[in-house]
Enzyme design. Sequence first.
Site, PDB file in Angstrom:
ATOM      1  N   ASP A 191       0.814  -1.217   0.000  1.00 23.62           N
ATOM      2  CA  ASP A 191       0.000   0.000   0.000  1.00 23.62           C
ATOM      3  C   ASP A 191       0.845   1.264   0.000  1.00 23.62           C
ATOM      4  O   ASP A 191       0.330   2.361   0.187  1.00 23.62           O
ATOM      5  CB  ASP A 191      -0.945   0.008   1.200  1.00 23.62           C
ATOM      6  CG  ASP A 191      -0.191   0.012   2.532  1.00 23.62           C
ATOM      7  OD1 ASP A 191       1.055  -0.141   2.510  1.00 23.62           O
ATOM      8  OD2 ASP A 191      -0.836   0.157   3.581  1.00 23.62           O
ATOM      9  N   ASP A 223       6.298   9.911  12.329  1.00 26.56           N
ATOM     10  CA  ASP A 223       4.882   9.755  11.988  1.00 26.56           C
ATOM     11  C   ASP A 223       4.142  11.065  12.257  1.00 26.56           C
ATOM     12  O   ASP A 223       3.380  11.195  13.215  1.00 26.56           O
ATOM     13  CB  ASP A 223       4.281   8.607  12.803  1.00 26.56           C
ATOM     14  CG  ASP A 223       2.832   8.331  12.438  1.00 26.56           C
ATOM     15  OD1 ASP A 223       2.412   8.777  11.355  1.00 26.56           O
ATOM     16  OD2 ASP A 223       2.128   7.695  13.254  1.00 26.56           O
ATOM     17  N   SER A 225       1.682  12.332  10.659  1.00 25.56           N
ATOM     18  CA  SER A 225       0.238  12.235  10.456  1.00 25.56           C
ATOM     19  C   SER A 225      -0.466  11.501  11.592  1.00 25.56           C
ATOM     20  O   SER A 225      -1.696  11.448  11.621  1.00 25.56           O
ATOM     21  CB  SER A 225      -0.049  11.517   9.133  1.00 25.56           C
ATOM     22  OG  SER A 225       0.594  10.255   9.115  1.00 25.56           O
ATOM     23  N   GLU A 234       7.764  10.885   5.171  1.00 24.06           N
ATOM     24  CA  GLU A 234       7.964  10.311   6.508  1.00 24.06           C
ATOM     25  C   GLU A 234       8.884   9.095   6.430  1.00 24.06           C
ATOM     26  O   GLU A 234       9.752   8.908   7.303  1.00 24.06           O
ATOM     27  CB  GLU A 234       6.611   9.906   7.101  1.00 24.06           C
ATOM     28  CG  GLU A 234       5.687  11.081   7.373  1.00 24.06           C
ATOM     29  CD  GLU A 234       4.300  10.648   7.785  1.00 24.06           C
ATOM     30  OE1 GLU A 234       3.582  11.468   8.371  1.00 24.06           O
ATOM     31  OE2 GLU A 234       3.932   9.482   7.523  1.00 24.06           O
ATOM     32  N   HIS A 344      34.409 -28.095   2.220  1.00 23.97           N
ATOM     33  CA  HIS A 344      34.239 -29.392   2.889  1.00 23.97           C
ATOM     34  C   HIS A 344      32.869 -29.962   2.545  1.00 23.97           C
ATOM     35  O   HIS A 344      31.862 -29.253   2.581  1.00 23.97           O
ATOM     36  CB  HIS A 344      34.370 -29.206   4.402  1.00 23.97           C
ATOM     37  CG  HIS A 344      34.138 -30.464   5.189  1.00 23.97           C
ATOM     38  ND1 HIS A 344      34.965 -31.556   5.086  1.00 23.97           N
ATOM     39  CD2 HIS A 344      33.169 -30.805   6.086  1.00 23.97           C
ATOM     40  CE1 HIS A 344      34.536 -32.515   5.896  1.00 23.97           C
ATOM     41  NE2 HIS A 344      33.446 -32.089   6.495  1.00 23.97           N
ATOM     42  N   ASN A 345      32.831 -31.268   2.195  1.00 20.58           N
ATOM     43  CA  ASN A 345      31.566 -31.914   1.820  1.00 20.58           C
ATOM     44  C   ASN A 345      30.795 -31.034   0.834  1.00 20.58           C
ATOM     45  O   ASN A 345      29.630 -30.690   1.050  1.00 20.58           O
ATOM     46  CB  ASN A 345      30.718 -32.209   3.060  1.00 20.58           C
ATOM     47  CG  ASN A 345      31.290 -33.347   3.889  1.00 20.58           C
ATOM     48  OD1 ASN A 345      32.265 -33.994   3.486  1.00 20.58           O
ATOM     49  ND2 ASN A 345      30.707 -33.596   5.043  1.00 20.58           N
ATOM     50  N   GLU A 374      35.456 -31.249  -2.513  1.00 16.82           N
ATOM     51  CA  GLU A 374      35.536 -32.610  -1.976  1.00 16.82           C
ATOM     52  C   GLU A 374      34.506 -33.515  -2.630  1.00 16.82           C
ATOM     53  O   GLU A 374      33.360 -33.114  -2.867  1.00 16.82           O
ATOM     54  CB  GLU A 374      35.327 -32.594  -0.460  1.00 16.82           C
ATOM     55  CG  GLU A 374      35.584 -33.934   0.194  1.00 16.82           C
ATOM     56  CD  GLU A 374      35.538 -33.878   1.710  1.00 16.82           C
ATOM     57  OE1 GLU A 374      36.023 -34.832   2.342  1.00 16.82           O
ATOM     58  OE2 GLU A 374      35.010 -32.892   2.263  1.00 16.82           O
ATOM     59  N   ASP A 376      33.071 -37.340  -1.867  1.00 17.78           N
ATOM     60  CA  ASP A 376      33.005 -38.560  -1.059  1.00 17.78           C
ATOM     61  C   ASP A 376      32.422 -39.668  -1.932  1.00 17.78           C
ATOM     62  O   ASP A 376      31.217 -39.678  -2.206  1.00 17.78           O
ATOM     63  CB  ASP A 376      32.136 -38.350   0.178  1.00 17.78           C
ATOM     64  CG  ASP A 376      32.826 -37.498   1.229  1.00 17.78           C
ATOM     65  OD1 ASP A 376      33.952 -37.037   0.951  1.00 17.78           O
ATOM     66  OD2 ASP A 376      32.254 -37.279   2.306  1.00 17.78           O
ATOM     67  N   HIS A 389      27.217 -38.343   1.748  1.00 16.42           N
ATOM     68  CA  HIS A 389      27.863 -38.422   3.055  1.00 16.42           C
ATOM     69  C   HIS A 389      27.562 -39.797   3.625  1.00 16.42           C
ATOM     70  O   HIS A 389      26.448 -40.050   4.100  1.00 16.42           O
ATOM     71  CB  HIS A 389      27.341 -37.313   3.979  1.00 16.42           C
ATOM     72  CG  HIS A 389      28.244 -37.040   5.132  1.00 16.42           C
ATOM     73  ND1 HIS A 389      27.893 -36.263   6.197  1.00 16.42           N
ATOM     74  CD2 HIS A 389      29.517 -37.430   5.372  1.00 16.42           C
ATOM     75  CE1 HIS A 389      28.897 -36.187   7.042  1.00 16.42           C
ATOM     76  NE2 HIS A 389      29.898 -36.896   6.561  1.00 16.42           N
ATOM     77  N   GLU A 423      37.574 -38.646  -1.380  1.00 19.03           N
ATOM     78  CA  GLU A 423      37.480 -39.525  -0.217  1.00 19.03           C
ATOM     79  C   GLU A 423      36.914 -40.833  -0.747  1.00 19.03           C
ATOM     80  O   GLU A 423      35.712 -40.968  -0.975  1.00 19.03           O
ATOM     81  CB  GLU A 423      36.577 -38.916   0.859  1.00 19.03           C
ATOM     82  CG  GLU A 423      36.583 -39.708   2.152  1.00 19.03           C
ATOM     83  CD  GLU A 423      35.800 -39.023   3.251  1.00 19.03           C
ATOM     84  OE1 GLU A 423      34.950 -39.695   3.872  1.00 19.03           O
ATOM     85  OE2 GLU A 423      36.027 -37.825   3.478  1.00 19.03           O
TER      86      GLU A 423
END
Length: 664
Positions: A191, A223, A225, A234, A344-345, A374, A376, A389, A423
Amino acid sequence: MLCGRWRSCRRRPEEPSVPAQVATSVALAPPDGGSRRPGLRALKKMGLTEDEDVRAMLQGSRLCKIRSRTWHKERLYRLQEDGLSVWFQRRIPRAPSQHIFFVQHIEAVREGHQSEGLRRFGGAFPPARCLTIAFKGRRKNLDLAAATAEEAQRWVRGLAKLRARLDAMSQRERLDHWIHAYLHRADSDQDSKMSFKEIKSLLRMVNVDMNDMYAYRLFKECDHSNNERLEGAEIEEFLRRLLKRPELEEIFHRYSGEDRVLSAPELLEFLEDQREDGATLAHAQKLIHTYELNETAKQHELMTLDGFMMYLLSPEGAALDPAHTCVFQDMGQPLSHYFISSSHNTYLTDSQIGGLSSTEAYVRAFAQGCRCVELDCWEGPGGEPIIYHGHTLTSKILFRDVVQTVRDHAFTLSPYPVILSLENHCGLEQQAVMAHHLRTILGDALVTQGLDMQNPEELPSPEQLKGRVLVKGKKLPAARSEDGRILSDQEEEEEEEEEEVEAAEQRRRAKQISPELSALVVYCCATRLRTLRPNPVPPQPCQVSSLSERKAKKLIREAGNSFVRHNAHQLTRVYPLGLRMNSANYSPQEMWNSGCQLGERGQQQDQGRAGGWPPGNCERPGQGSGHTAFQKVENWVLLVITMIKIIVRKISGKTNLSHFFRTL
């Protein structure tokens, strides 16, 4: 300085006098409106109002959103007339602000089946009709299929033009768009007025941690008003108070004097005090013409507080030297002389226990500058290795798909080498399959033999390895003496008698390593680092040790000097503890201090850089990290020495932090 579109059409106030700060109107365009919306002015500024692709996007398209094999839903997508956002239809009605994504949040737009989702679930749609919108941060990709190939191309081209225009924006335009975007999101009922609840939402979005009582007091003061809503001027007043920086105002007033404006000579004095390179009167005048917002002040070569703050927020006012935004260091040293941004991972998008595995995680890691990712690897069905994982509820992806992602995305941001940290939990047969995929998919980019045949075990430099992929993994052991020579049969027997246990361990490991995969491990041979010998031993540059953060801290504490000497010649990888199941990260600072080059961190909770200290191409607002992800270790010593000097200078009251950062 504030957004000039966040209010419905109003007459702009007359330009203030020179000493006053620039007053700009704030407007929020409604989500759906007629062609008279003030947002059209944004597209006109971009020079795109007559562009056929953009005009088609303004009319909207019905695109099929693809999420799974069975979830294909047609949705209406339409570019908003502000040129910043795209509105889309949802089956379940929500607040209008939730139906929008912003162009500035787009990481990339890919054509065809170039995402994991479309490769898996988009087979029913021709690649020419498909596109993927990839977002920055953790937001999921948007996989779409258009009714025709031409319609798909219109969206690809149109989004590319809008993104290019956003990237070319000036600092003032960029700030204006930034404020507009957050105001638009915070105004939940659209609005063009802000309740206190919406104001609090805005503060959370911009990471402002403010006491509710203080925020409400500011709200009530603005404010005028008295209707518990802020609108127009405002809202502007509230934002001005919110953005007030007393410490910067104090600096500005110190140099500007009683008239509260900076003349070119006064700005030059400030630049000289900050030891700015190339500080001249002409340079000060150029800064005024570039960053001053008030046209009257600019004509008189004066800078107001708003212009001063715009300068400090710009790349020219950054603490770091702009010359360091590209590679400026010597990249010809061995790999062990650099910090390497590591993940990592990498395959996980969420938690370590039940998160989703995705090739998109690798795309995002490369977009953030990672140079070591990495994989895995586990036994998969149908003779194909998978990545996940192990022994958890995480989903599985094919090893082959990850290697293809590496081929397609590893060097889009940086040309410097990528390390694939394997890995390996596969049997010999699937290890051979892994080696086959690496060779056939990566081709000549894969390093399969030493670059310098005369010194095969000497680590090459990032410069020598540009565009190449290194495999880090276990290698079939070669019988060697302590000085690194390959032993004869007689010498080998004598050595085995002295170190029978170690030889037995090597033979056991040899049964678990495929010769095909072992042959691909050239410069990053994974080895265990059990102890550090106090006496000097011949370095093994091609060996990489992997340590948990706990063991690394123990080595630093108990054998710090030996650990530093070890890292001067060999790579060391440090990975987070397994107890960090929510993908939280450790601080790599202590590891960097001891010279550990590969400080692995999880991308799942770290949307910034992934554990490296990059030179150049520093991340800019609204852009991905453009760094090379390599940094010379010797510079860390330089940094420590400089910090000591800073402390001494601070005690004597002569510190100049701006000059300090520019020397880095």
